[in-house]
Design a protein around this motif. Sequence first.
Motif, PDB file in Angstrom:
ATOM      1  N   ALA A   1      -7.773  -4.230  -3.943  1.00  8.18           N
ATOM      2  CA  ALA A   1      -8.032  -2.925  -4.311  1.00  8.18           C
ATOM      3  C   ALA A   1      -7.168  -2.598  -5.915  1.00  8.18           C
ATOM      4  O   ALA A   1      -6.552  -3.513  -6.345  1.00  8.18           O
ATOM      5  N   ASP A   2      -7.930  -1.521  -6.406  1.00 11.51           N
ATOM      6  CA  ASP A   2      -7.453  -1.369  -7.733  1.00 11.51           C
ATOM      7  C   ASP A   2      -6.442  -0.349  -7.929  1.00 11.51           C
ATOM      8  O   ASP A   2      -6.588   0.594  -7.563  1.00 11.51           O
ATOM      9  N   LEU A   3      -5.198  -0.697  -8.164  1.00 12.25           N
ATOM     10  CA  LEU A   3      -4.100   0.149  -8.076  1.00 12.25           C
ATOM     11  C   LEU A   3      -3.723   0.934  -9.128  1.00 12.25           C
ATOM     12  O   LEU A   3      -3.169   1.858  -9.261  1.00 12.25           O
ATOM     13  N   ARG A   4      -4.438   0.804 -10.127  1.00 10.76           N
ATOM     14  CA  ARG A   4      -4.218   1.449 -11.526  1.00 10.76           C
ATOM     15  C   ARG A   4      -4.700   2.977 -11.162  1.00 10.76           C
ATOM     16  O   ARG A   4      -4.126   3.743 -12.091  1.00 10.76           O
ATOM     17  N   ASN A   5      -5.503   3.270 -10.451  1.00 13.99           N
ATOM     18  CA  ASN A   5      -5.868   4.656 -10.440  1.00 13.99           C
ATOM     19  C   ASN A   5      -5.055   5.464  -9.310  1.00 13.99           C
ATOM     20  O   ASN A   5      -5.175   6.769  -8.916  1.00 13.99           O
ATOM     21  N   LEU A   6      -3.974   4.814  -8.822  1.00 16.20           N
ATOM     22  CA  LEU A   6      -3.167   5.622  -7.857  1.00 16.20           C
ATOM     23  C   LEU A   6      -2.073   6.391  -8.562  1.00 16.20           C
ATOM     24  O   LEU A   6      -1.730   5.981  -9.571  1.00 16.20           O
ATOM     25  N   THR A   7      -1.644   7.327  -7.918  1.00 18.81           N
ATOM     26  CA  THR A   7      -0.568   8.265  -8.394  1.00 18.81           C
ATOM     27  C   THR A   7       0.754   7.596  -8.244  1.00 18.81           C
ATOM     28  O   THR A   7       1.116   6.645  -7.540  1.00 18.81           O
ATOM     29  N   ASP A   8       1.950   7.963  -8.939  1.00 13.09           N
ATOM     30  CA  ASP A   8       3.137   7.451  -8.724  1.00 13.09           C
ATOM     31  C   ASP A   8       3.654   7.632  -7.392  1.00 13.09           C
ATOM     32  O   ASP A   8       4.342   6.845  -6.841  1.00 13.09           O
ATOM     33  N   GLU A   9       3.257   8.786  -6.810  1.00 15.90           N
ATOM     34  CA  GLU A   9       3.938   9.037  -5.420  1.00 15.90           C
ATOM     35  C   GLU A   9       2.946   7.948  -4.320  1.00 15.90           C
ATOM     36  O   GLU A   9       3.767   7.614  -3.427  1.00 15.90           O
ATOM     37  N   GLN A  10       1.691   7.829  -4.645  1.00 16.04           N
ATOM     38  CA  GLN A  10       0.935   6.741  -3.841  1.00 16.04           C
ATOM     39  C   GLN A  10       1.595   5.435  -4.078  1.00 16.04           C
ATOM     40  O   GLN A  10       1.859   4.646  -2.778  1.00 16.04           O
ATOM     41  N   LEU A  11       2.098   5.132  -5.040  1.00 19.42           N
ATOM     42  CA  LEU A  11       2.416   3.630  -5.395  1.00 19.42           C
ATOM     43  C   LEU A  11       3.757   3.629  -4.651  1.00 19.42           C
ATOM     44  O   LEU A  11       4.195   2.606  -4.158  1.00 19.42           O
ATOM     45  N   GLU A  12       4.698   4.457  -4.633  1.00 17.73           N
ATOM     46  CA  GLU A  12       5.885   4.440  -4.213  1.00 17.73           C
ATOM     47  C   GLU A  12       5.774   4.413  -2.500  1.00 17.73           C
ATOM     48  O   GLU A  12       6.393   3.821  -1.905  1.00 17.73           O
ATOM     49  N   GLN A  13       4.825   4.908  -1.832  1.00 15.54           N
ATOM     50  CA  GLN A  13       4.488   5.051  -0.558  1.00 15.54           C
ATOM     51  C   GLN A  13       4.071   3.502  -0.279  1.00 15.54           C
ATOM     52  O   GLN A  13       4.471   2.977   0.713  1.00 15.54           O
ATOM     53  N   LEU A  14       3.184   2.837  -1.109  1.00 16.91           N
ATOM     54  CA  LEU A  14       3.014   1.646  -0.672  1.00 16.91           C
ATOM     55  C   LEU A  14       3.993   0.664  -0.787  1.00 16.91           C
ATOM     56  O   LEU A  14       4.296  -0.324  -0.068  1.00 16.91           O
ATOM     57  N   GLU A  15       5.010   0.922  -1.694  1.00 17.58           N
ATOM     58  CA  GLU A  15       6.067  -0.046  -2.000  1.00 17.58           C
ATOM     59  C   GLU A  15       7.072   0.220  -0.684  1.00 17.58           C
ATOM     60  O   GLU A  15       7.533  -0.824  -0.215  1.00 17.58           O
ATOM     61  N   HIS A  16       7.124   1.435  -0.130  1.00 15.39           N
ATOM     62  CA  HIS A  16       7.962   1.731   1.027  1.00 15.39           C
ATOM     63  C   HIS A  16       7.223   1.097   2.402  1.00 15.39           C
ATOM     64  O   HIS A  16       8.136   0.591   3.145  1.00 15.39           O
ATOM     65  N   ILE A  17       5.847   0.955   2.437  1.00 16.72           N
ATOM     66  CA  ILE A  17       5.309   0.463   3.520  1.00 16.72           C
ATOM     67  C   ILE A  17       5.613  -1.157   3.437  1.00 16.72           C
ATOM     68  O   ILE A  17       5.941  -1.869   4.614  1.00 16.72           O
ATOM     69  N   ALA A  18       5.429  -1.583   2.538  1.00 13.64           N
ATOM     70  CA  ALA A  18       5.518  -3.130   2.097  1.00 13.64           C
ATOM     71  C   ALA A  18       7.049  -3.561   2.339  1.00 13.64           C
ATOM     72  O   ALA A  18       7.263  -4.666   2.846  1.00 13.64           O
TER      73      ALA A  18
END
Length: 114
Positions: free
Chosen positions: A87-104
């Motif tokens: 996945a190319d994470l460069r296009n995600l918003t800060d909120e989406q990245l925080e959600q991914l961090e929480h899931i991980a």
Amino acid sequence: MALGGKREGAGRPKGQRNKITADIKVIAQAFGEEAVNALVEIMRDGDAPHAARVAATKEILDRGYGKSKQELELAGPGGGPIQTVTADLRNLTDEQLEQLEHIAAAARPDVDQK
């Protein structure tokens, strides 16, 4: 000085034994015959629990013949190939990245949280 990577001459020379491990190995080897005899005694003790006798037998066989090979087969769903996803994470918003961090983080409870 360059950052990262292997530095020339750094670390223990190839083939040289770890001094601490080598010392412990020498001490343990001095008790090798006695240890094997103790395992044989447990294995032959009819009053010993079956689990102890099996464990002693296994240890004796492992030392005499080597441990048996363990086969490991990895497969994807239905026995097919393992699929990877990039996945190319460069296009995600800060909120989406925080959600991914929480899931991980939730998927790995052994890792300390911030």
